[in-house]
Design a protein around this motif. Structure first.
Motif, mmCIF file in Angstrom:
data_model
loop_
_atom_site.group_PDB
_atom_site.id
_atom_site.type_symbol
_atom_site.label_atom_id
_atom_site.label_comp_id
_atom_site.label_asym_id
_atom_site.label_seq_id
_atom_site.Cartn_x
_atom_site.Cartn_y
_atom_site.Cartn_z
ATOM 1 N N UNK A 167 0.840 -1.208 0.000
ATOM 2 C CA UNK A 167 0.000 0.000 0.000
ATOM 3 C C UNK A 167 0.873 1.255 0.000
ATOM 4 N N UNK A 168 1.945 1.240 0.799
ATOM 5 C CA UNK A 168 2.839 2.386 0.859
ATOM 6 C C UNK A 168 3.485 2.646 -0.506
ATOM 7 N N UNK A 169 3.960 1.592 -1.148
ATOM 8 C CA UNK A 169 4.570 1.754 -2.462
ATOM 9 C C UNK A 169 3.590 2.293 -3.487
ATOM 10 N N UNK A 174 1.865 6.981 -6.799
ATOM 11 C CA UNK A 174 0.821 7.846 -7.359
ATOM 12 C C UNK A 174 1.045 9.312 -6.977
ATOM 13 N N UNK A 175 1.439 9.543 -5.725
ATOM 14 C CA UNK A 175 1.487 10.903 -5.189
ATOM 15 C C UNK A 175 2.742 11.660 -5.591
ATOM 16 N N UNK A 176 3.901 11.009 -5.541
ATOM 17 C CA UNK A 176 5.172 11.744 -5.608
ATOM 18 C C UNK A 176 5.425 12.487 -6.924
ATOM 19 N N UNK A 232 9.040 14.479 2.165
ATOM 20 C CA UNK A 232 10.176 15.257 2.648
ATOM 21 C C UNK A 232 11.463 14.875 1.905
ATOM 22 N N UNK A 233 11.602 13.600 1.574
ATOM 23 C CA UNK A 233 12.768 13.147 0.815
ATOM 24 C C UNK A 233 12.783 13.729 -0.592
ATOM 25 N N UNK A 499 11.783 9.912 -9.773
ATOM 26 C CA UNK A 499 12.820 9.024 -9.245
ATOM 27 C C UNK A 499 12.242 8.152 -8.128
ATOM 28 N N UNK A 500 11.505 8.765 -7.219
ATOM 29 C CA UNK A 500 10.870 8.014 -6.140
ATOM 30 C C UNK A 500 9.804 7.078 -6.704
#
Length: 612
Positions: A167-169, A174-176, A232-233, A499-500
């Motif tokens: 779920x985190x991935x 989608x968001x980054x 933040x990253x 990249x993320x």
């Protein structure tokens, strides 16, 4: 006359070094050094003042405040330890506050990673098993716990972490990219970084009150915390791409930042081990989690606070990454605090992201191959670690003590890998360095299953852990340095989001395939060795990127084309405006012509693109 100019005059007038030492101390950290003074900063980061005396001697003052006198002008002796000077220079970041801030943020990030993955996750899994009604303690005569098929909140307790990672991935993928594009269109990069850091800090403090009654809501907070941490990253990666255009400095900065992370992990683990031992809390995972989270919270308050309030610099939004948004009339609505202007920012950001993606897939194959490399390496390294832990328990039945020793060896030699990465980047280039690293990753998994395959092979495991740690530490500095050279100016956060995205979107594939092979009766050694195939794809992707020099040229051409197609008319207007008001500019006080000087700086940068 300012202090830096007075110092130069003193030197030219042959004033003794004892008399000018006080002036030197005042200006050694002054950012406004004159060009003639800057030329006196030598390669070992010492500031040297030379006074020609009547005897033909030369004297110098180094950063330690010692006066060194030599009888020949070209002889120099230092009273400071050369090792101390080398270390000071290596970690100095040449006075770059953004680089210092990035290094400081790695300390709470490393602490949160250890607290979450080692202590917090273990505590939640145990509590989840207990709530599901599973046996969590060995009974008399039992050598291992019985299998538990009971469920909690509709899933097995053993599947909670894998579901969390999936779920985190998916959320980050989608968001980054959209988050990065919005960040490039905003004047609030530093504020966004500070807010996301504050959000992570507040959630960490809330999680430190975890108990058997509230563990599931706290588990949900963990997901929100990691999304904020990834955001933040992305902000940090945007700063990383702007640190310097000097390739050697960029490689050194990336290496030192990674070393901060590696050392912080080791120190935090050792500190937590000592603390829990002294408190005699070895059998209470919830207490371990609370202590680790509280310690992480304290580090976040200190280092996030310093970084986001004192060190990171503000960044203005830029149209297509070339010119300050304030200078372009076509984008003035971006600075108007109305509802429509906010809608405009979102629309412009999505359009910019779309243009970037089209550019990548049509004209920037090196970025396309690099993102494929990221997608086939980063998730696989994480999955390889989890699979190796399963392999050690299943095949060689290592004790928890040996698992801890293996983990410590990997973490310590990751620091060595950081240094090897820097050395190979300087000897060759970052791309060659990363290729060498991936070759070692390819051979690591097969060697592991060939040499470590039964009980009694613990010593072999420890030896291979040295190689494992080296390649873990080797990859990240070279990886980040290549990223910085791929990113065109102005879309740093957008590219950081992509990249993320590439590292998160495939996060679920390697563990899923490994689990399917294991569940269908395929030897676990074959499943572990198969990870070498993923790394082979990563290595091929690196070879498809072309040469390192061609990457820099392609990035420069990307910047030039991006500007020429989007802002040529605005640039001509700026030039005409400067020509018409030339006399007025000369008559204005400096503080009233800041806007004009900023315009001049933008035009100068634009004209410099022709030299790419």
């Amino acid at each position: 006359m300012d202090k830096s100019m007075q110092f130069v005059v003193d030197v030219e007038n042959n004033v003794s070094t004892n008399e000018i030492h006080r002036s030197l101390s005042d200006i050694i950290h002054n950012a406004n050094l004159t060009p003639s003074t800057r030329n006196n900063i030598n390669n070992d980061n010492s500031l040297v003042a030379t006074a020609n005396t009547e005897t033909g001697q030369s004297s110098t003052i180094n950063i330690c405040g010692n006066e060194n006198v030599s009888h020949h002008p070209h002889e120099t002796s230092f009273h400071c330890s050369s090792i101390f000077q080398a270390i000071s220079y290596f970690f100095s970041f040449d006075g770059n506050d953004d680089a210092k801030a990035l290094a400081f943020t790695k300390i709470p990030e490393a602490a949160l990673w250890v607290a979450s993955s080692v202590y917090f996750s273990a505590a939640l899994i145990k509590v989840a098993y207990e709530d599901a009604g599973c046996i969590t303690e060995l009974q008399d005569g039992q050598s291992k716990l019985p299998d538990c098929n009971k469920r909690i909140y509709g899933i097995k307790p053993s599947s909670m972490l894998s579901l969390f990672v999936m779920i985190l991935g998916l959320c980050n993928a989608i968001i980054m990219p959209i988050f990065g594009a919005l960040l490039d269109s905003s004047n609030r990069r530093r504020m966004v970084g500070a807010v996301t850091a504050l959000g992570v800090t507040v959630i960490t403090f809330s999680q430190s009150f975890v108990s058997k009654k509230n563990w599931f809501p706290v588990f949900i907070l963990q997901l929100i915390s990691f999304i904020l941490l990834t955001s933040n990253s992305v902000v940090g990666l945007a700063y990383l791409s702007e640190l310097t255009k000097d390739k050697d400095k960029l490689a050194r900065y990336n290496t030192v930042i990674t070393i901060f992370n590696s050392v912080s992990v080791v120190i935090f683990l050792i500190g937590m081990t000592i603390t829990t031992t002294l408190l005699r809390a070895s059998n209470d995972p919830l207490l371990h989690a609370r202590i680790s989270l509280l310690a992480t919270f304290c580090l976040q308050i200190i280092f996030y606070g310093i970084s986001w309030t004192r060190l990171f610099g503000a960044r203005m939004a830029a149209l297509n990454g070339m010119i300050d948004a304030e200078l372009l009339s076509v984008d003035e609505s971006r600075n108007v605090a109305t509802r429509c202007s906010r809608c405009g920012i979102v629309r412009n950001s999505i359009q910019s992201l779309k243009r970037t993606l089209v550019k990548i897939f049509t004209q920037r194959p090196e970025i396309r191959w690099f993102l494929l490399f990221r997608a086939t390496s980063q998730p696989v390294i994480i999955a390889f670690t989890a699979a190796t832990l399963s392999y050690m328990n299943d095949q060689i039945q290592v004790s928890s003590r040996d698992v801890g020793i293996t983990s410590l060896i990997v973490l310590v030699f990751a620091i060595v890998g950081n240094k090897i990465s820097l050395t190979t980047m300087r000897k060759f280039n970052p791309l060659v360095s990363l290729k060498l690293c991936m070759f070692l990753w390819i051979v690591l998994a097969p060697i592991l299953v060939l040499l470590v395959n039964k009980p009694g092979h613990e010593f072999r495991l420890f030896l291979l852990s040295i190689l494992w740690g080296i390649v873990v530490g080797w990859k990240e500095p070279a990886d980040k340095t290549i990223l910085c050279n791929l990113v065109p100016r102005g879309i740093e956060a957008e590219m950081s989001g992509l990249y993320v995205f590439s590292g998160q979107i495939t996060m679920w594939i390697p563990p899923l395939l490994f689990t399917m092979m294991n569940e269908n009766g395929i030897d676990i050694r074959i499943g572990l060795a198969s990870f070498g195939g993923y790394f082979l794809i990563s290595l091929i992707s690196l070879f498809m990127m072309g040469s390192y020099d061609s990457i820099a040229l392609a990035t420069c051409a990307h910047e030039k084309e991006q500007f020429m197609t989007s802002t040529i008319q605005q640039t001509e207007e700026i030039k005409r405006s400067m020509s018409e008001n030339d006399v007025q500019i000369l008559s204005l006080p400096m503080e009233k012509s800041d806007d004009t000087m900023r315009r001049s700086k933008s035009v100068t940068y634009v004209e410099s693109l022709s030299n790419c």
